[in-house]
Design a protein around this motif. Structure first.
Motif, PDB file in Angstrom:
ATOM      1  N   UNK A  84       0.804  -1.281   0.751  1.00  0.00           N
ATOM      2  CA  UNK A  84      -0.202   0.281   0.191  1.00  0.00           C
ATOM      3  C   UNK A  84       0.456   1.335   0.147  1.00  0.00           C
ATOM      4  N   UNK A  85       1.941   0.726   1.244  1.00  0.00           N
ATOM      5  CA  UNK A  85       2.723   2.544   1.381  1.00  0.00           C
ATOM      6  C   UNK A  85       3.297   3.098  -0.628  1.00  0.00           C
ATOM      7  N   UNK A  86       3.980   1.682  -1.289  1.00  0.00           N
ATOM      8  CA  UNK A  86       4.752   1.775  -2.292  1.00  0.00           C
ATOM      9  C   UNK A  86       3.316   2.107  -3.399  1.00  0.00           C
ATOM     10  N   UNK A  87       2.220   1.481  -3.569  1.00  0.00           N
ATOM     11  CA  UNK A  87       1.345   2.485  -4.399  1.00  0.00           C
ATOM     12  C   UNK A  87       0.887   3.831  -4.198  1.00  0.00           C
ATOM     13  N   UNK A  88       0.576   4.473  -2.691  1.00  0.00           N
ATOM     14  CA  UNK A  88       0.883   5.779  -2.602  1.00  0.00           C
ATOM     15  C   UNK A  88       1.850   6.753  -2.634  1.00  0.00           C
TER      16      UNK A  88
ATOM     17  N   UNK B 139      -6.933   4.348  12.499  1.00  0.00           N
ATOM     18  CA  UNK B 139      -6.711   4.647  11.584  1.00  0.00           C
ATOM     19  C   UNK B 139      -5.962   4.959  10.995  1.00  0.00           C
ATOM     20  N   UNK B 140      -6.469   7.317  11.194  1.00  0.00           N
ATOM     21  CA  UNK B 140      -5.794   7.836  10.108  1.00  0.00           C
ATOM     22  C   UNK B 140      -4.389   7.389  10.578  1.00  0.00           C
TER      23      UNK B 140
ATOM     24  N   UNK C 209       1.829   7.640  10.001  1.00  0.00           N
ATOM     25  CA  UNK C 209       2.784   7.095   9.786  1.00  0.00           C
ATOM     26  C   UNK C 209       3.589   6.176   8.486  1.00  0.00           C
ATOM     27  N   UNK C 210       2.786   5.570   8.221  1.00  0.00           N
ATOM     28  CA  UNK C 210       3.285   4.678   7.217  1.00  0.00           C
ATOM     29  C   UNK C 210       3.249   5.573   5.513  1.00  0.00           C
ATOM     30  N   UNK C 211       2.329   6.657   5.942  1.00  0.00           N
ATOM     31  CA  UNK C 211       2.182   7.197   4.619  1.00  0.00           C
ATOM     32  C   UNK C 211       3.130   8.871   4.451  1.00  0.00           C
TER      33      UNK C 211
ATOM     34  N   UNK D 237       1.939  11.459   2.017  1.00  0.00           N
ATOM     35  CA  UNK D 237       0.397  11.833   1.417  1.00  0.00           C
ATOM     36  C   UNK D 237      -0.264  12.662   2.752  1.00  0.00           C
ATOM     37  N   UNK D 238       0.385  12.936   3.829  1.00  0.00           N
ATOM     38  CA  UNK D 238      -0.161  13.800   4.735  1.00  0.00           C
ATOM     39  C   UNK D 238      -1.326  15.066   3.865  1.00  0.00           C
ATOM     40  N   UNK D 239      -1.134  15.102   2.321  1.00  0.00           N
ATOM     41  CA  UNK D 239      -2.158  15.931   2.115  1.00  0.00           C
ATOM     42  C   UNK D 239      -3.266  15.449   2.178  1.00  0.00           C
TER      43      UNK D 239
END
Length: 444
Positions: A276-280, A310-311, A316-318, A321-323
């Motif tokens: 998921x992190x890679x796709x993000x 969850x958010x 933390x992982x992404x 993509x904080x925006x």
């Protein structure tokens, strides 16, 4: 718009013909049977006329397996919404039992039927097409989709029909918002697209990798036109063994490149994975606006802090993509799915904001410099000039007095200040630095 459906049994060259007629590689082509599964659309302009082309999966009647049955449903839907049917057959293989089984299914639709006898690569092979006259089609064209032979004649014939359509007089929207639905396999991308459309547009099964092509569908909501792009599940490098899956990943990333907004789907039960992190990261690199969609929310045990937890885990992982806003939905039940259209529209509008250069330099830059000095005593933020060079995504060029690039933390501070002042909801902001040039040494 006049619509033309391409149908036929597997491996007769439907997708090759589709790509040749629309002049681009929109459908995946290969020797593996059953590559195309969903309906794929393309707009074709020829001789001053415009029509829409639909590629469909290979028809195999009377087979109980789930994928062939779902493909037949998709073909049936394509036929119902089309004005003309092109039945593609293999001229070198001759008439087959499957071709003969398909014909009555097409006849029942009551639509004009043309026969495209494919793989007639040379003039010497044209007699092979004669056997198909027995099918009684209105028109018969011997062609070679691979080499382009006879394609011009097919386009001429279709464009002559496309002048008048039962859909003439129906208003069509001018602009459209391109929305790519991305994520790893089996997070519910096709289910979400079907829920947004209100119909089963894409095939949905429990089998990972059901969707292979990037499937485009137009939908109108609130007077706005949205092009929903259902993409194949992106797998980790080294896990895409089949050529078809490798091409699917490439096409999914191309879909991100042409999208205005990406819906990044995560499985709420499983949380954020490394994939998921890679796709993000792919979504962020593409420059499109991003909305993170937590799917399967109906299956999560919840209390008053569940969405916040969850958010926080996603942030933390992404971090890059904080925006991106996070919204929890259920494609299965429809929970909060309709709300996505408002968020998509808001993101689309935000990525088109253009800040006047005068406002940036006369008001914003001095305020930002003052805030920086307050939070970083003894450090100076030397901004000589800044301007917004482009939108989609918003890109700001900053000229500094320093001969060294700004530290990444300083750049992040600037991005946060721009976002706080001007918005740019769900949209990445790019900073391009222009430093003071070093003085050239004098020659002796």
């Amino acid at each position: 718009m006049y619509r033309v459906a391409i149908v036929g049994r597997p491996n007769v060259g439907k997708s090759t013909l589709f790509n040749r007629l629309c002049g681009s590689r929109k459908a995946i082509v290969g020797d593996e049977p059953g590559i195309t599964r969903d309906r794929i659309y393309a707009t074709v302009n020829w001789s001053g006329r415009t029509f829409e082309l639909l590629d469909t999966g290979g028809m195999i009647p009377d087979v109980p397996d789930i994928i062939p049955k779902k493909i037949l449903e998709q073909v049936g839907a394509a036929i119902q919404e089309s004005d003309l049917i092109l039945l593609v057959v293999d001229g070198r293989a001759g008439v087959t039992a499957t071709d003969e089984q398909i014909l009555p299914l097409l006849r029942r639709a009551g639509k004009p039927l043309w026969m495209i006898v494919n793989k007639i690569d040379t003039l010497e092979l044209e007699p092979h097409a004669a056997a198909f006259y027995a099918f009684g089609a209105e028109e018969l064209f011997p062609v070679s989709a691979e080499h382009g032979r006879g394609i011009g004649e097919v386009l001429d014939a279709i464009s002559s029909r496309a002048g008048v359509s039962p859909r003439d007089g129906v208003p069509e929207t001018c602009g459209e918002i391109a929305v790519a639905v991305v994520g790893r396999p089996n997070v519910g991308k096709s289910s979400l697209v079907n829920r947004l459309l209100g119909v089963e547009r894409a095939i949905v099964t429990e089998i990972p990798g059901t969707t292979r092509d990037a499937v485009d569908t137009l939908v109108v909501r609130g007077g706005e036109s949205y092009r929903l792009i259902d993409t194949a599940g992106i797998r980790r490098k080294g896990k895409t063994e089949a050529r078809t899956e490798k091409v699917s990943v490439v096409m999914a990333r191309k879909s991100l490149a042409r999208a205005d907004v990406a819906l990044l789907l995560l499985d709420a039960e499983e949380g954020v994975t490394k994939l998921d992190a890679s796709i993000g990261g792919y979504a962020d690199e593409s420059g499109c606006s991003v909305i993170i969609v937590l799917n399967k929310w109906d299956k999560v045990s919840k209390d008053t802090h569940t969405i916040e937890e969850h958010t926080e885990a996603i942030r933390r992982r992404m971090k890059y993509l904080s925006y991106a806003p996070v919204v929890a939905v259920s494609a299965l039940t429809g929970q909060r799915v309709v709300r996505l259209f408002d968020l998509i529209r808001r993101a689309w509008e935000a990525r088109r904001i253009h800040v006047p250069t005068g406002l940036l330099n006369n008001l914003f830059a001095p305020d930002m410099t003052e805030k920086w000095s307050t939070g970083n005593p003894g450090k100076k933020l030397d901004i000589r000039y800044m301007t917004q060079a482009s939108s989609v995504p918003p890109t700001f060029v900053v000229f500094t007095s320093s001969r060294e690039p700004l530290h990444f933390s300083t750049e992040r501070f600037m991005v946060n200040q721009i976002r706080e002042r001007f918005g740019f909801y769900a949209t990445p902001i790019r900073i391009r630095q222009r430093m003071r040039r070093r003085a050239k040494g004098r020659s002796r």
